[in-house]
Design an enzyme around this catalytic site. Structure first.
Site, short mmCIF file in Angstrom:
data_model
loop_
_atom_site.label_atom_id
_atom_site.label_comp_id
_atom_site.label_asym_id
_atom_site.label_seq_id
_atom_site.Cartn_x
_atom_site.Cartn_y
_atom_site.Cartn_z
N HIS A 81 0.85 -1.19 0.00
CA HIS A 81 0.00 0.00 0.00
C HIS A 81 0.89 1.25 0.00
O HIS A 81 2.05 1.20 0.45
CB HIS A 81 -0.87 -0.04 1.27
CG HIS A 81 -1.79 1.12 1.42
ND1 HIS A 81 -1.45 2.25 2.14
CD2 HIS A 81 -3.04 1.33 0.94
CE1 HIS A 81 -2.46 3.10 2.09
NE2 HIS A 81 -3.44 2.57 1.37
N ARG B 80 1.26 3.65 1.85
CA ARG B 80 1.84 4.12 3.10
C ARG B 80 2.86 3.15 3.67
O ARG B 80 3.36 3.36 4.77
CB ARG B 80 0.74 4.37 4.12
CG ARG B 80 -0.08 5.59 3.75
CD ARG B 80 -1.16 5.87 4.76
NE ARG B 80 -0.61 6.23 6.06
CZ ARG B 80 -1.31 6.86 7.01
NH1 ARG B 80 -2.55 7.18 6.79
NH2 ARG B 80 -0.77 7.14 8.16
N LYS B 81 3.19 2.10 2.94
CA LYS B 81 4.20 1.16 3.44
C LYS B 81 5.56 1.47 2.81
O LYS B 81 5.66 2.27 1.88
CB LYS B 81 3.78 -0.27 3.11
CG LYS B 81 2.32 -0.59 3.41
CD LYS B 81 1.94 -0.56 4.89
CE LYS B 81 0.52 -1.10 5.05
NZ LYS B 81 -0.06 -0.99 6.36
N GLY B 82 6.59 0.78 3.29
CA GLY B 82 7.96 1.10 2.90
C GLY B 82 8.30 0.82 1.44
O GLY B 82 9.18 1.46 0.87
N ALA B 83 7.63 -0.15 0.85
CA ALA B 83 7.79 -0.43 -0.58
C ALA B 83 6.37 -0.47 -1.13
O ALA B 83 5.49 -1.09 -0.54
CB ALA B 83 8.47 -1.78 -0.81
#
Ligand SMILES: *Cc1c(COP(=O)(O)O)cnc(C)c1O
Length: 385
Positions: free
Chosen positions: A180, A182-185
């Protein structure tokens, strides 16, 4: 003053170039060449038996529980303090989520709480790597093996984190990742299921495409084979457009994580002596992916007023994550006091790979003064002698 957003996805020219290649290839849909290449990258990165690229982590959790044959009436113990996707997934299959409280210092599922909740209908446990910090997998693995339960790792926020030297995402026999925004990848939306057992991954992959398998593969076959639908599947495929973006993002995990680690280290320096908050705690045997930088405010602080004061200076913030058992949809009589307390006091402050260290300093300074301005004075603290 330039605004400092809470989150920001690091997507750029390399990702755009990868998308252009997919456009030129003529196969933008799922389970095509780029999706397969991404799955091969995931297998190599995590050393697992199989990887399935899917549309999001919620879908991966649903497919995991289907592949693990969770039935209506079963109970699945879930970490309480998290984005509540694990409990949603348990409900998708008609089973009952049972909420396990968390460690006060890490916010991750408390193995003792899990042990106390195992009952005759328990079939498994979903642990969560809370906002990027891995849970206690040594204890959880021993416990679930002793009781013959499955263990799923919700590593939605934890790409790049480690536990005792092993990658988050490979800490349980089945793991789910989120890509998603908002995640790191990220590919905007996206997810993956990782499994030690290649057959479990194959089961999930088949159900992610209406149970019919890769249409791309079928188009390569000479003649006119007509596949049959033998079970009710879903459309949880990740498009090849998103898969191409993710191949680039995965190649950048180390670089992007190094920048988040630097931001976290600077926050820790700047806020170490601040009595009105507690910094995130990372035990020595694991590393954090810093999907979120979440501090716990003193109970005398008016959290909403702090968020408003930060907003007035262009600084984004948010409540950290949820106490699942308090969400009305789950209608539970259970209580998870640690999770409830963290849910009431947490604050997420800006964390992403493009924060500059002078911005980190601006956030820390603004946060300190907002805390001062919005804490009840000691004398009025409830119950003070
Ligand atoms: C974000 C998140 C999810 C959901 O991920 P999606 O890809 O948006 O479905 C699931 N579990 C946890 C712990 C999360 O933080």
């Amino acid at each position: 003053m330039t605004p400092i957003p809470l989150v920001h996805a690091s997507l750029g020219e390399r990702e755009l170039a990868a998308v252009a290649q997919v456009f030129a290839s003529g196969w933008p849909a799922g389970q095509g060449p780029r999706g397969k290449a991404l799955e091969a990258d995931l297998v190599a990165r995590y050393g697992v038996g199989g990887a399935v690229a899917v549309s999001n982590c919620g879908a991966a959790l649903h497919l995991a529980l289907l592949a693990l044959r969770v039935q209506p009436g079963d109970e699945v113990i879930v970490a309480d303090y998290t984005f509540p996707a694990p409990a949603h997934a348990v409900r998708y299959v008609g089973a009952q989520p049972v909420f396990a409280d968390v460690r006060a210092d890490t916010g991750t599922i408390d193995p003792q709480a899990v042990a106390d909740l195992v009952g005759p209908r328990t079939v498994g446990v979903i642990a969560v790597d809370t906002v990027g910090l891995p849970a206690d997998y040594a204890e959880l693995t021993a416990l679930t093996e002793r009781h013959g339960l499955f263990l799923v790792e919700d590593a939605a926020c934890a790409v790049g984190a480690t536990y005792r030297g092993r990658e988050a995402g490979a800490l349980a026999p089945v793991a789910c990742l989120s890509f998603h925004g908002r995640k790191g990848a990220t590919s905007g939306e996206g997810g993956a299921l990782l499994a030690t057992d290649p057959l479990l991954a194959a089961d999930a992959r088949l159900r992610s495409s209406f149970g019919i398998g890769s249409i791309f593969d079928q188009a390569q076959i000479v003649g006119l084979p007509i596949p049959e639908f033998t079970e009710i599947g879903y459309n949880y495929k990740l498009s090849d457009i998103a898969a191409a973006i993710l191949q680039v993002q995965l190649s950048r995990v180390d670089e992007l994580l190094a920048r988040r680690v630097a931001v976290a280290a600077r926050y820790a320096e700047l806020l170490a002596d601040e009595p009105l908050l507690t910094l995130p705690h990372v035990p020595d045997d694991r590393t954090h992916a810093w999907q979120t930088f979440m501090v716990t405010l003193d109970s005398t602080v008016d959290r909403a007023a702090v968020a408003t004061a930060l907003r007035a200076q262009g600084i984004g913030s948010g409540h950290g994550t949820w106490a699942t058992h308090l969400q009305p949809v789950f209608e539970t009589k259970q209580s998870c006091p640690v999770s409830a307390d963290l849910f009431a006091r947490n604050l997420a402050i800006p964390m992403h790979a493009e924060l500059e260290l002078d911005q980190v300093e601006r956030v820390a300074t603004a946060l300190r003064s907002a805390l001062r301005a919005n804490a009840r004075p000691l004398a009025s603290r409830g119950g003070a002698a």
